[in-house]
Design a protein around this motif. Structure first.
Motif, mmCIF file in Angstrom:
data_model
loop_
_atom_site.group_PDB
_atom_site.id
_atom_site.type_symbol
_atom_site.label_atom_id
_atom_site.label_comp_id
_atom_site.label_asym_id
_atom_site.label_seq_id
_atom_site.Cartn_x
_atom_site.Cartn_y
_atom_site.Cartn_z
ATOM 1 N N ALA A 139 -2.858 -0.887 -76.117
ATOM 2 C CA ALA A 139 -3.029 -2.333 -76.040
ATOM 3 C C ALA A 139 -4.503 -2.707 -75.908
ATOM 4 N N LYS A 140 -5.243 -1.887 -75.162
ATOM 5 C CA LYS A 140 -6.684 -2.141 -75.028
ATOM 6 C C LYS A 140 -7.382 -1.936 -76.365
ATOM 7 N N LYS A 141 -7.023 -0.879 -77.064
ATOM 8 C CA LYS A 141 -7.627 -0.591 -78.360
ATOM 9 C C LYS A 141 -7.298 -1.691 -79.369
ATOM 10 N N GLY A 143 -7.000 -4.775 -78.621
ATOM 11 C CA GLY A 143 -7.624 -6.022 -78.202
ATOM 12 C C GLY A 143 -6.768 -6.947 -77.363
ATOM 13 N N LEU A 144 -5.686 -6.428 -76.778
ATOM 14 C CA LEU A 144 -4.797 -7.273 -75.976
ATOM 15 C C LEU A 144 -5.210 -7.318 -74.506
ATOM 16 N N LEU A 145 -6.042 -6.397 -74.076
ATOM 17 C CA LEU A 145 -6.534 -6.399 -72.700
ATOM 18 C C LEU A 145 -7.914 -5.740 -72.678
ATOM 19 N N ASP A 146 -8.624 -5.946 -71.578
ATOM 20 C CA ASP A 146 -9.984 -5.410 -71.488
ATOM 21 C C ASP A 146 -10.231 -4.691 -70.160
ATOM 22 N N HIS A 147 -9.164 -4.081 -69.627
ATOM 23 C CA HIS A 147 -9.303 -3.380 -68.347
ATOM 24 C C HIS A 147 -8.715 -1.982 -68.458
ATOM 25 N N ASP A 148 -8.928 -1.175 -67.419
ATOM 26 C CA ASP A 148 -8.425 0.198 -67.367
ATOM 27 C C ASP A 148 -7.385 0.346 -66.260
#
Length: 239
Positions: A139-141, A143-148
């Motif tokens: 999801a981060k890849k 572009g749906l989120l920007d956290h770990d």
């Protein structure tokens, strides 16, 4: 361009060897995904999982340059059901909807662990934790989120207190099953033989269930062997 660079970095990190052909495959897969409308990725968690499953089935989402196996795709189908149940659990406990941003918080991951603890054994719990960690990375890849937030999740080591009971047959029981008289050509005989093939080859069901006469041969020294290519790993195996 930045996305392609990151995908290539991931490809290098995930493989023992990396060459120009693999690089081209990663870039081709990314371009095809863009052409297929990757900008229309659903933001809802459950819809995203269904979209991701379809991407895997269609071959637009690859793992180490290869298509996902049917078994892996099935696992994400199971994860969809788990996340659907957790979404209801989360709303019940927080009166808030479950969205990607929720996983930024340690409290959400703790609640997810609590949910899994009350529903699944340790082995299943660890499996869904691992799948959720991968889901958050995807999801981060995309572009749906920007956290770990996936780093807040952790697996639990199995021990004698929480390990599920292992069911197995002894060598004597397997031999008795082999010698059991069953109606010739019956479904009972077929099921027994397929089961014994799994016992004798020690392979995954996806491998031993597809054995045929072409997999059986004899070496120059007269040793009878079974040769196959494992479906999940692509490894060549000689038994």
């Amino acid at each position: 361009l930045d996305c392609i660079v990151e995908l290539l970095k991931d490809g290098i990190a995930e493989r023992d060897t990396f060459n120009a052909d693999l690089a081209r495959e990663i870039i081709r897969s990314y371009i095809e995904s863009m052409e297929a409308g990757i900008s229309d990725i659903p933001a809802d968690i459950q819809k995203y999982i269904l979209w991701l499953i379809q991407e895997m089935k269609d071959g637009r989402r690859l793992y180490k340059g290869k298509r996902y196996s049917a078994g892996t795709i099935k696992q994400y189908g199971n994860l969809y059901n788990v996340m659907k149940e957790f979404s209801a659990f989360y709303r019940e406990n927080t009166q808030m909807p479950l969205i990607w941003e929720c996983f930024r918080k340690q409290s959400t991951c703790d609640l997810f662990m609590t949910f899994l603890n009350g529903t699944y054994n340790v082995s299943s719990r660890n499996k869904y934790i691992s799948a959720t960690q991968t889901l958050l990375r995807y999801a981060k890849k995309d572009g749906l989120l920007d956290h770990d937030g996936y780093t807040f999740l952790y697996q639990v080591e199995e021990n004698s207190d929480n390990m599920k009971k292992k069911i197995y047959l002894t060598d004597e029981e397997i031999q008795a099953l082999y010698e059991m008289k069953l109606p010739e050509g019956s479904k009972y005989q077929e099921a027994r033989d397929v089961f014994l093939a799994g016992c004798y080859t020690a392979q995954r069901i996806s491998d031993y269930n597809n054995l045929s006469t072409r997999n059986f041969t004899t070496t120059e020294n007269g040793v009878k062997i079974v040769k196959l290519v494992q479906k999940k790993t692509g490894a060549r195996v000689v038994i």
